[in-house]
Design a protein around this motif. Structure first.
Motif, short mmCIF file in Angstrom:
data_model
loop_
_atom_site.label_atom_id
_atom_site.label_comp_id
_atom_site.label_asym_id
_atom_site.label_seq_id
_atom_site.Cartn_x
_atom_site.Cartn_y
_atom_site.Cartn_z
N VAL A 121 22.37 -25.31 -22.06
CA VAL A 121 22.94 -25.84 -23.30
C VAL A 121 24.46 -25.95 -23.17
CG1 VAL A 121 22.68 -23.51 -24.26
CG2 VAL A 121 23.29 -25.35 -25.78
N LYS A 122 25.01 -27.07 -23.69
CA LYS A 122 26.46 -27.28 -23.59
C LYS A 122 27.14 -26.59 -24.78
CE LYS A 122 29.93 -30.89 -23.15
NZ LYS A 122 30.21 -32.31 -23.10
N ILE A 123 27.98 -25.62 -24.45
CA ILE A 123 28.66 -24.88 -25.53
C ILE A 123 30.12 -25.32 -25.56
CG2 ILE A 123 29.21 -22.58 -26.41
CD1 ILE A 123 26.88 -21.58 -24.51
N PRO B 225 33.93 -25.82 -27.90
CA PRO B 225 34.66 -25.05 -28.92
C PRO B 225 34.16 -25.31 -30.34
CG PRO B 225 36.19 -26.04 -27.34
CD PRO B 225 34.83 -26.59 -27.02
N LEU B 226 33.51 -26.45 -30.54
CA LEU B 226 33.12 -26.82 -31.90
C LEU B 226 32.21 -25.79 -32.56
CD1 LEU B 226 33.44 -28.95 -34.03
CD2 LEU B 226 31.74 -30.35 -32.88
N VAL B 227 31.29 -25.20 -31.82
CA VAL B 227 30.38 -24.24 -32.46
C VAL B 227 31.13 -22.97 -32.89
CG1 VAL B 227 28.18 -25.06 -31.55
CG2 VAL B 227 29.57 -23.51 -30.17
N ALA C 217 47.64 -33.55 -33.82
CA ALA C 217 47.30 -33.28 -35.23
C ALA C 217 46.94 -34.60 -35.88
CB ALA C 217 48.49 -32.66 -35.96
N PHE C 218 46.22 -34.55 -36.97
CA PHE C 218 45.97 -35.75 -37.77
C PHE C 218 45.64 -35.32 -39.19
CE2 PHE C 218 41.20 -35.81 -37.82
CZ PHE C 218 40.94 -34.86 -36.83
N THR C 219 45.54 -36.30 -40.09
CA THR C 219 45.31 -35.95 -41.50
C THR C 219 43.94 -36.47 -41.92
OG1 THR C 219 46.45 -37.95 -42.16
CG2 THR C 219 47.74 -35.94 -42.10
#
Ligand code: CAO
Length: 440
Positions: free
Chosen positions: A267-269, A271-273, A370-372
């Protein structure tokens, strides 16, 4: 004797296949003569295929997305006379006919609307469409409106289920939609500015003959893009956004993630999780971030469903991962992979995109500092994630190389004040910097 009759597409004046964009009835519905069965949308127009007679829909032979031509068989209708004459026992065995009112089933694509999380400043290819419950009306509460009015409403990002129809039988007219928009804008502007001058006073959109200035090519916008654009505009105009920026030191988190990846190669882990888990913990600590405005009330949710912006060839979709508080990193990774694959294969259904509490829009795999992100109404906050970078960080005695993750938290200032926004973002960064805090 069963009296089944065919309902076919009348002459639509074109040989090219025209896509079915809506099923207006379902099997078992009772229909009047000339009542719309399905809606077709060509490049130029939207039209309904009418039922040539009154009766009960016994079979629907097309689905949303099919491309059909003049003469195509759309449905089999049992004539009203046959239904009336059928013995009671046969009627009971047949699908229960719906009351004689139009039943409009909004297709999944029509729901790709609510609030696409998109950067207003440095957006990637524009829009993050989002399926929202506001746009996926249950069949029982389906609006009664002509295709033209539905298209008009969609373009304005109006959920017809919330519009009161003034015409006979509660049918919604264009004027009803306009009145609804005016009321919404007046309310939004008033609550934003504390004034009641009513509505946004905007000048007309510039009409330019671009061809006068050089070669051009005009491409039709995708359906998802048009729908999501209207929702983005609404959310941007009606929600007073504040974006709080923060950086999380994820040096330790990254080494743990890599270790975990080596132990679980199936399974690909990413940073999102970890971000999902940290967001859930922050939502628990700051419940107003897990809420929605409902008139004079704030609805606080006790569940933790997180929307994830997924880039697809058709545009951005935001499927929802449910009950993220009850799932571990591995389960979330598996679900994330499955739901993003489903989104990219255009297989997401309305249920996959409903019920979100908070959205995450990650551009970390791409870049940027960064973004908004635009809040995904009716949610009140969204987290934008940019690419982590190794940076020299002062540790009190020297500069040390640390992996820093940029976070951009947009929140609805009507619900969340600046102090809470800063606290939420800071807490999120603390959690990511020291994952043990997730256990506290
Ligand atoms: N910093 C550095 N690297 C990151 C990162 C970050 N914040 N986030 C992800 N990465 C890395 C991943 O670890 C992965 O690296 P490897 O291939 O070496 O393992 C790589 O970037 C690609 O990750 P991914 O994008 O495939 O996976 P994800 O879990 O980060 O994201 C998904 C999944 C579905 C969100 C993503 O594929 C996607 O569609 N992103 C676009 C979202 C989007 O368009 N948002 C809207 C922006 S406008 O509002």
């Amino acid at each position: 004797m069963t009296d089944l009759m065919e309902a076919r597409v009348p002459d639509i004046g074109s040989d090219a296949g025209v896509p079915v964009i809506e099923l207006l009835v379902k099997v078992g519905d009772t229909v009047r003569k000339d009542q719309g069965l399905v809606t077709l949308e060509s490049d130029k127009a939207t039209m309904e295929v009418p039922s040539p007679f009154a009766g009960t829909v016994r079979e629907l032979l097309v689905k949303v997305g099919d491309e059909i031509n003049t003469g195509a068989l759309v449905a089999m209708i049992e004539s009203a006379d046959a239904v009336a004459a059928a013995p009671a026992v046969a009627t009971a065995a047949a699908p229960a006919p719906a009351p004689a009112k139009p039943a409009v089933v909004e297709p999944p694509a029509a729901a790709v609307a609510a609030a696409p999380p998109v950067s207003a400043v440095a957006s990637p290819a524009a829009v993050a469409p989002r399926l929202a419950e506001a746009d996926v009306s249950p069949a029982s509460a389906l609006p009664y409106a002509s295709p033209a009015v539905r298209v008009f409403a969609r373009e304005l990002g109006v959920d017809l289920a919330r519009v009161t129809g003034s015409e006979r039988g509660g049918r919604i007219s264009k004027l009803d939609v306009q009145a609804h928009v005016k009321a919404m804008l007046a309310g939004g502007a008033a609550s934003r500015a504390g004034a009641n001058e009513g509505g946004l006073q905007l000048i007309a959109w510039p009409q330019v003959d671009f061809g006068k200035f050089g070669d051009i090519e005009s491409r039709p916008r995708s359906r998802i893009n048009k729908i999501s654009g209207a929702n983005l505009a609404r959310n941007w105009a009606m929600i007073p956004h504040i974006t709080q920026f923060e950086e999380a030191d994820i040096t330790e988190m990254e080494s743990f993630r890599k270790k975990l990846g080596e132990e679980h190669k199936d399974v690909k882990i990413t940073p999102l999780v970890f971000l999902i888990k940290a967001v859930v913990a922050a939502l628990k600590k700051f419940p107003t971030f897990n809420s929605s405005l409902d008139g004079d009330n704030l609805v606080l949710k006790k569940y933790f469903h997180i929307g994830i912006a997924v880039d697809t060839p058709e545009g951005l979709m935001v499927p929802v991962l449910r009950d993220c508080d009850r799932k571990g990193l591995l389960e979330l990774s598996t679900e994330l992979a499955a739901i993003s694959a489903k989104a990219r294969e255009k297989k997401l259904g309305p249920n996959d995109m409903q019920g979100g509490c908070f959205s995450i829009s990650s551009l970390g795999g791409i870049g940027g500092t960064a973004f908004t992100p635009i809040i995904n109404a009716p949610e009140v906050a969204i987290l934008g994630v940019s690419k982590s970078q190794m940076k020299p960080v002062w540790n009190g005695s020297e500069f040390a190389p640390r992996l820093m993750l940029p976070l951009s938290l947009s929140y609805d200032h009507r619900v969340i004040d600046g102090v809470a926004g800063a606290r939420f973002a800071t807490y999120l960064a603390q959690l990511l910097s020291d994952l043990r805090r997730l256990l506290v």
